[in-house]
Enzyme design. Sequence first.
Site, PDB file in Angstrom:
ATOM      1  N   ASN A  89       3.704  -7.653   5.369  1.00 15.99           N
ATOM      2  CA  ASN A  89       3.321  -6.696   4.340  1.00 15.99           C
ATOM      3  C   ASN A  89       2.464  -7.307   3.239  1.00 15.99           C
ATOM      4  O   ASN A  89       1.764  -6.580   2.525  1.00 15.99           O
ATOM      5  CB  ASN A  89       4.596  -6.092   3.732  1.00 15.99           C
ATOM      6  CG  ASN A  89       4.323  -5.348   2.450  1.00 15.99           C
ATOM      7  OD1 ASN A  89       3.738  -4.272   2.450  1.00 15.99           O
ATOM      8  ND2 ASN A  89       4.732  -5.943   1.333  1.00 15.99           N
ATOM      9  N   TYR A 155     -11.748  -5.232   1.110  1.00 16.82           N
ATOM     10  CA  TYR A 155     -10.383  -4.752   1.328  1.00 16.82           C
ATOM     11  C   TYR A 155     -10.342  -3.802   2.525  1.00 16.82           C
ATOM     12  O   TYR A 155      -9.490  -3.930   3.413  1.00 16.82           O
ATOM     13  CB  TYR A 155      -9.872  -4.049   0.075  1.00 16.82           C
ATOM     14  CG  TYR A 155      -8.485  -3.452   0.228  1.00 16.82           C
ATOM     15  CD1 TYR A 155      -7.351  -4.254   0.117  1.00 16.82           C
ATOM     16  CD2 TYR A 155      -8.320  -2.102   0.486  1.00 16.82           C
ATOM     17  CE1 TYR A 155      -6.083  -3.726   0.264  1.00 16.82           C
ATOM     18  CE2 TYR A 155      -7.041  -1.556   0.639  1.00 16.82           C
ATOM     19  CZ  TYR A 155      -5.929  -2.370   0.519  1.00 16.82           C
ATOM     20  OH  TYR A 155      -4.666  -1.823   0.680  1.00 16.82           O
ATOM     21  N   ILE A 188      -0.097   4.551  -3.247  1.00 17.26           N
ATOM     22  CA  ILE A 188       1.301   4.260  -3.568  1.00 17.26           C
ATOM     23  C   ILE A 188       1.340   3.525  -4.898  1.00 17.26           C
ATOM     24  O   ILE A 188       0.516   2.630  -5.145  1.00 17.26           O
ATOM     25  CB  ILE A 188       1.949   3.380  -2.473  1.00 17.26           C
ATOM     26  CG1 ILE A 188       1.701   3.968  -1.077  1.00 17.26           C
ATOM     27  CG2 ILE A 188       3.446   3.221  -2.739  1.00 17.26           C
ATOM     28  CD1 ILE A 188       2.279   5.326  -0.827  1.00 17.26           C
TER      29      ILE A 188
END
Length: 265
Positions: A89, A155, A188
Amino acid sequence: MKRLEGKSAVVTGAASGIGRASSLLFAQHGASVVCVDRSPEVEATAAAIRNAGGRAIALMKDASDEHDVAEMMQTAVKQHGGLDVCYANAGIGGGAPVYDELTADDWMAILKVNLIGAFLAVKHAARVMIPQRRGSIICTASVAGLRSGAGGPPYSASKAGVISLVQTSANTFSGSGVRVNAICPGLIETGMTKPIFDRARARGTDHKIGQLNPLRRYGVPEEIAYAALFLASDEASYVNGQALPVDGGLSSSLPVVPPKSGRPG
């Protein structure tokens, strides 16, 4: 029902956000967790698990360093008897500077953590899992890896690479019993996205955050953690090589102006 009862898991990026939420949830469902992060706050995650009666070890390691990655997998084997789940993660955002001001160093810094780090986790987790003939490897990708508009070029490219890595790895490990999947979070609220939320709240426009998806809201780390729990569990035993968007429906549509009523027509 504890969905990971008796299983051993490694979670990177476990000091905060999605990694912390996933570590806590995995432990609640019976997993023994090796919590990994470069930040010393990772110890607080492991302590919270132990205080709740679970089993957890905290390691301060770099998810983009091969020696560190190999060591975190071996720690799970030595301390918890094996490795059933690896959740790669850990990631960085890198902001969104002007395109022609990006340098090769900017790209390498992001690719090293987000993509090479994911590769190293898959590689060293698989070395343990393939002889066991079982295991679930999960990588955090992003909706930014599915199409443009959700992140800067380095990214976004790194997360598209993670999706490809998951697909190619699942097929490379064909017949081994090891599954490899990705989660593609939408917006998020985490430490990585904090500047977005801070700017919106300073302007008084925080009610607009997430307005582009059909649910018209942003997500929280626990919502990604539950997707990771599913992929980690035996309930996902036939899910392999997939990139699962958890984004409020953002990736389901091309850019449109949604109806104000929320109803069709």
